[in-house]
Write an enzyme that holds these catalytic residues in place. Structure first.
Site, short mmCIF file in Angstrom:
data_model
loop_
_atom_site.label_atom_id
_atom_site.label_comp_id
_atom_site.label_asym_id
_atom_site.label_seq_id
_atom_site.Cartn_x
_atom_site.Cartn_y
_atom_site.Cartn_z
N GLY A 69 12.77 21.11 5.51
CA GLY A 69 12.06 21.45 6.74
C GLY A 69 12.73 20.80 7.92
O GLY A 69 13.96 20.76 8.00
N GLU A 82 0.85 -1.19 0.00
CA GLU A 82 0.00 0.00 0.00
C GLU A 82 0.89 1.24 0.00
O GLU A 82 1.83 1.32 0.76
CB GLU A 82 -0.88 -0.04 1.27
CG GLU A 82 -1.89 1.05 1.33
CD GLU A 82 -2.70 1.14 0.06
OE1 GLU A 82 -3.53 0.26 -0.17
OE2 GLU A 82 -2.49 2.10 -0.73
N CYS A 115 5.64 5.43 8.88
CA CYS A 115 6.18 4.59 7.78
C CYS A 115 7.63 4.88 7.43
O CYS A 115 8.47 3.98 7.49
CB CYS A 115 5.31 4.75 6.55
SG CYS A 115 3.69 4.06 6.77
C1 UDX Z 1 4.52 7.74 3.49
C2 UDX Z 1 4.52 7.51 1.97
O1 UDX Z 1 4.35 8.76 1.31
C3 UDX Z 1 3.42 6.55 1.56
O2 UDX Z 1 3.51 6.26 0.16
C4 UDX Z 1 3.56 5.26 2.35
O3 UDX Z 1 2.51 4.37 2.04
C5 UDX Z 1 3.57 5.54 3.84
O4 UDX Z 1 4.63 6.49 4.14
P1 UDX Z 1 3.07 9.15 5.20
O5 UDX Z 1 3.83 8.50 6.30
O6 UDX Z 1 1.61 9.30 5.33
O7 UDX Z 1 3.31 8.38 3.81
O8 UDX Z 1 3.71 10.60 5.04
P2 UDX Z 1 4.21 11.54 3.86
O9 UDX Z 1 3.14 12.42 3.41
O10 UDX Z 1 4.93 10.78 2.82
O11 UDX Z 1 5.25 12.43 4.70
C6 UDX Z 1 6.29 11.80 5.44
C7 UDX Z 1 7.11 12.81 6.17
O12 UDX Z 1 7.92 13.54 5.27
C8 UDX Z 1 6.32 13.84 6.95
O13 UDX Z 1 6.92 14.01 8.21
C9 UDX Z 1 6.44 15.11 6.12
O14 UDX Z 1 6.38 16.26 6.90
C10 UDX Z 1 7.83 14.93 5.52
N1 UDX Z 1 8.01 15.61 4.23
C11 UDX Z 1 7.29 15.25 3.14
C12 UDX Z 1 8.99 16.59 4.13
O15 UDX Z 1 9.66 16.94 5.10
N2 UDX Z 1 9.19 17.19 2.91
C13 UDX Z 1 8.49 16.83 1.79
O16 UDX Z 1 8.75 17.42 0.73
C14 UDX Z 1 7.50 15.85 1.92
#
Ligand code: UDX
Length: 446
Positions: free
Chosen positions: A254, A152, A261
């Site tokens: 950031g 997923e 995950c």
């Molecule tokens: C992630 C994957 O995107 C998803 O495909 C997988 O199934 C589960 O793990 P998620 O944990 O929901 O999803 O978070 P995501 O939106 O990917 O963000 C992860 C982290 O990265 C967050 O802490 C976010 O703040 C950080 N992030 C994301 C950044 O610091 N910079 C970015 O450009 C994008």
């Protein structure tokens, strides 16, 4: 329409169950946690995820969703059993397969006919083969129970959208028949379906999450250089993102990545590499950069305020990302603990009340506020940790005027530095021309 059982009422299990019900299938969700089970039976959704509750209630009313804690009942007549249980990391990073193994055993024991077992949980490479052995051992009736790996890729906060509009669906198995029937389930979603063997499917999930983490850590390292050389990382990211070879996603510098995950899966992949004698140098560097990224907040606060002892610091955002109540591996918690060590008083607010409750369950000494203005009042600095939309709409001159010292560390580069300076703030982003504040800082800092 098919009978589908889903094991595990976490983000993945609940979203999978709701979305397959929405596509017209009959769903039985099996959850053994009494708290979650009672909530679901009483019509309450245990997690906040945009669109999930509405979709759940609608399909429940139309009798397409049942919930139980009994595997025998829950798997009776099922054509598909989706395993969506947790695989938490041990301290050495090794994913714990206890719940996946138990689910496999329960499925095999309960199977009343042929059934396709679909692994949704993120599992180490080779797990489908382990599941296959567990199933063969426990299936006394000799039913056909092929194992499919169907990772997923949904993001928390966008889980329903991501399920319904996947960029790709990965279906791995050694059984072509099983691949065909699972492909049919996803057909209405009109997305590319990649079929492969189990191991490729399992590895693809780890590779994707590790790559996302790598992109973010890369940008965070460049951001540190931008701070040093008075360059704006946001513009650099825009220039990079327009190159079709890169794409524009996951280039936001950031405070680093958190959540349930990315940290877990990177640790898991590093563990897998180590167990085969590989040093995983790049992956470990990606992890190290992320671990160190939060110290930038303390460093910036030191520049701006000197000694932090006794200072009141306001935290905007506790969830690991916007539109989520999840504080697992949230950067906010690390920053709070660093600030506690510095002797600061900490006030915090998150627009999601459940995120505040989740943080409140942890042993941290924080005064929780009703809104961002309450956080700003009499604070010596505020740190924006989660880029909630609500924080964009704040009356920033009013915020600045309420503070002891109008200092903001924008940990997600949410604001325009010039607008913040005009609003009366001393502004520090992450990699955003720190020079600007170096000039305005004179005379205000102790
Ligand atoms: C992630 C994957 O995107 C998803 O495909 C997988 O199934 C589960 O793990 P998620 O944990 O929901 O999803 O978070 P995501 O939106 O990917 O963000 C992860 C982290 O990265 C967050 O802490 C976010 O703040 C950080 N992030 C994301 C950044 O610091 N910079 C970015 O450009 C994008």
């Amino acid at each position: 329409m098919s009978n589908i059982s889903v094991i595990g009422a976490g983000y993945v299990g609940l979203s999978t169950a709701a979305c397959f019900a929405e596509l017209g299938h009959n769903i039985t969700l099996i959850e053994i946690d009494p708290e979650k089970l009672t909530a679901l039976k009483n019509g309450l959704m245990p997690i906040s995820e945009p669109g999930l509750n509405e979709m759940w209630q609608r399909n429940k009313q139309e009798d397409r969703i049942n919930v139980t804690n009994n595997h025998m009942d829950g798997l009776l007549g099922a054509e598909f059993a989706f395993i969506a249980v947790g695989t938490p990391a041990a301290s050495n990073g090794k994913p714990d397969l206890k719940w996946v193994r138990l689910a496999a055993k329960n499925i095999a024991e309960a199977a009343s006919g042929p059934m396709v077992i679909v692994i949704k949980s993120t599992v180490p490479i080779g797990t489908a083969e382990i599941i296959d052995r567990i199933v063969s051992y426990n299936d006394r009736n000799g039913h056909s129970l092929p194992v499919v790996s169907n990772p997923e890729f949904l993001r928390e906060g966008a889980a329903i959208y991501d399920f319904m509009h996947p960029s790709r669906v990965v279906i791995g198995s050694s059984s072509q028949e099983a691949i065909d029937v699972v492909s049919k389930l996803y057909k209405p979603l009109d997305s590319p379906i990649i079929t492969c063997d189990n191991r490729t499917a399992e590895m693809s999930k780890y590779a994707c999450n590790a790559f996302l983490a790598t992109r973010i850590s890369f940008m965070n390292e460049i951001a540190l250089l931008c701070d040093e050389y008075s360059v704006d990382i946001v513009k650099v990211a825009k220039i990079m993102g327009l190159d079709p070879r890169f794409g524009s996603g996951y280039l936001n510098a950031g405070l680093g990545w958190g959540g349930s995950c990315l940290p877990k899966d990177l640790k898991g992949l590093i563990h897998m590499a180590k167990s085969r004698g590989f040093p995983a140098r790049l992956l470990r560097a990606v992890q190290q950069i992320n671990q160190q990224q939060v110290y930038i907040v303390i460093r910036k606060l030191h520049w701006l305020l000197g000694n932090l002892e006794g200072k009141t610091i306001g935290i905007l955002g506790l969830a690991f990302k916007p539109n989520s109540d999840d504080v697992r591996e949230a950067r906010s918690l690390l920053i709070i603990s660093l600030l506690e060590n510095e002797g600061c008083r900490i006030k915090a607010y998150d627009p999601d009340p459940t995120a505040m409750q989740n943080a409140g369950k942890l042993k941290i000494d924080v005064t929780y506020c009703a809104n961002a203005y309450e956080v700003a009042k009499d604070s010596d600095a505020i740190v924006l940790v989660t880029e909630w939309e609500e924080f964009k709409e704040l009356d920033m001159p009013a915020m600045a005027s309420m503070m002891n010292q109008p200092i903001i560390v924008d940990g997600r580069n949410l604001y325009d530095p010039d607008e913040m300076i005009q609003a009366g703030f001393l502004y520090e982003g992450i990699g955003r021309c720190s020079q600007r504040t170096q000039e305005t800082r004179i005379g205000i800092v102790q």
